[in-house]
Scaffold this active site. Structure first.
Site, PDB file in Angstrom:
ATOM      1  N   HIS A  73      19.605   0.490  -9.065  1.00 11.65           N
ATOM      2  CA  HIS A  73      20.965   1.018  -8.623  1.00 11.65           C
ATOM      3  C   HIS A  73      22.007   0.842  -9.520  1.00 11.65           C
ATOM      4  O   HIS A  73      22.503  -0.361  -9.723  1.00 11.65           O
ATOM      5  CB  HIS A  73      21.227   0.497  -7.292  1.00 11.65           C
ATOM      6  CG  HIS A  73      22.596   0.994  -6.484  1.00 11.65           C
ATOM      7  ND1 HIS A  73      23.751   0.807  -6.996  1.00 11.65           N
ATOM      8  CD2 HIS A  73      22.698   1.992  -5.577  1.00 11.65           C
ATOM      9  CE1 HIS A  73      24.855   1.523  -6.391  1.00 11.65           C
ATOM     10  NE2 HIS A  73      24.065   2.226  -5.614  1.00 11.65           N
ATOM     11  N   ASP A  74      22.606   2.102 -10.231  1.00  7.48           N
ATOM     12  CA  ASP A  74      23.700   2.149 -10.960  1.00  7.48           C
ATOM     13  C   ASP A  74      23.845   1.050 -12.397  1.00  7.48           C
ATOM     14  O   ASP A  74      25.213   0.584 -12.554  1.00  7.48           O
ATOM     15  CB  ASP A  74      24.871   1.817 -10.206  1.00  7.48           C
ATOM     16  CG  ASP A  74      25.353   3.214  -9.294  1.00  7.48           C
ATOM     17  OD1 ASP A  74      24.618   4.106  -9.401  1.00  7.48           O
ATOM     18  OD2 ASP A  74      26.339   3.128  -8.552  1.00  7.48           O
ATOM     19  N   LYS A 133      24.022  10.102  -8.902  1.00  7.99           N
ATOM     20  CA  LYS A 133      24.808   9.247  -7.677  1.00  7.99           C
ATOM     21  C   LYS A 133      26.308   9.852  -7.471  1.00  7.99           C
ATOM     22  O   LYS A 133      26.937   9.898  -8.253  1.00  7.99           O
ATOM     23  CB  LYS A 133      25.112   7.781  -8.307  1.00  7.99           C
ATOM     24  CG  LYS A 133      25.448   6.876  -7.224  1.00  7.99           C
ATOM     25  CD  LYS A 133      24.597   6.582  -6.088  1.00  7.99           C
ATOM     26  CE  LYS A 133      25.129   5.286  -5.381  1.00  7.99           C
ATOM     27  NZ  LYS A 133      25.850   4.253  -5.779  1.00  7.99           N
TER      28      LYS A 133
END
Length: 299
Positions: free
Chosen positions: A36-37, A123
């Site tokens: 994630h990110d 995202k």
């Protein structure tokens, strides 16, 4: 409004983890790994050669390598640069305009660059499910477990775990493979996740659990479940062993149907063909031990 400079802090270890409310076990055949990110822009807020980032990158590398060996799909999220204000919307009010459309900001850090076969999702919001194909990807592959690592623990990682819960997806929040604004924020995230929507677990314990799942050690696991039944029930009820007697009605002690189903899943994962009805019929430790002993003979 920009992301603050983040001071080094010690990455939590197993002893720091809160007690999980559920007993889900990660299954390689059901899982997807979400990185994630992990973009340079977000990591630039940290001191990159200090904790928690050194442990974060190392543990995500371990997770990715081992997940690939186990046939677990790897999915990344990455925010785009120079987002249209209509797309960014309320994020601007909290965090400003975000990333510039420059490779040195938008790229996933070099140590974790996506491979050709990995999926990279754009995202747009805190939750990785919002305006993305993540849910469809998981459903199309028949997968209902999500392993979550990356940044930031109390924002996107936690909201993704919460959103997964509302989609009936079991999340595994890897406590030493996420990082946050501070140790306090990190601790808040893993405490909330473990008590409301996910299992919090360390990298090594997660991998050990998954390897055990496919190693064919059902008989050993069944033996272990018989030995640890009291401990497992105590964890579910948040009671000490001294507060539970062998003949106590566990439903009267607060063991509701959700917790019973969680226990049933754990028993089945450990090779025991035990149903909800088996446990609910006579909800006492003494009766359950008899059932486990009986089923253990057939493993």
């Amino acid at each position: 409004m920009a992301i603050p400079t983040i001071s080094p802090y010690s990455m939590p270890i197993e002893a720091d983890l809160p007690q999980n409310r559920v007993l889900w076990q990660a299954d390689p055949k059901r899982s997807v790994l979400l990185i994630h990110d992990m973009q340079q822009y977000f990591l630039n807020a940290y001191q990159l050669d200090a904790s928690p980032i050194t442990e974060l990158i190392k543990n995500i590398q371990i997770l990715k390598n081992e997940c690939k060996k186990l046939g677990i799909p790897v999915v990344y999220t990455a925010q785009p640069g120079d987002q249209d204000p209509r797309d960014r919307a309320l994020l601007t009010d909290f965090w400003g305009t975000g990333l510039e459309d420059k490779l040195e900001q938008t790229k996933v850090v070099d140590e974790l660059s996506p491979d050709k076969e990995d999926t990279v999702l754009t995202k747009w919001r805190y939750s990785a499910f919002k305006r993305s194909e993540l849910l469809n990807i998981m459903r199309n592959q028949g997968r209902d477990q999500l392993i979550i690592c990356g940044v930031y623990a109390h924002i996107g990682c936690l909201l993704t775990a919460s959103d997964a819960f509302m989609q009936d997806i079991q999340s595994f929040f890897v406590a030493d493979a996420v990082a946050d604004f501070s140790l306090e924020d990190h601790q808040m995230a893993i405490k909330y996740a473990s008590s409301r929507c996910a299992v919090t677990i360390t990298t090594q314990n997660l991998l050990s659990s998954m390897k055990q799942e496919i190693s064919g050690t059902s008989k050993d696991n069944a033996e272990l479940m018989e030995e640890k039944l009291l401990e497992t029930v105590c964890n579910l009820l948040e009671l000490s062993p001294s507060e539970i007697d062998e003949e106590d009605n566990l439903i009267e002690k607060g063991l509701d149907s959700i917790r019973i189903m969680s226990l049933v899943e754990t028993l089945r994962k450990n090779g025991l063909d035990i149903s909800f009805v088996d446990l609910a019929d006579q909800p006492t430790l003494s009766y359950w031990k008899k059932i486990i002993a009986r089923e253990k003979q057939t493993v």
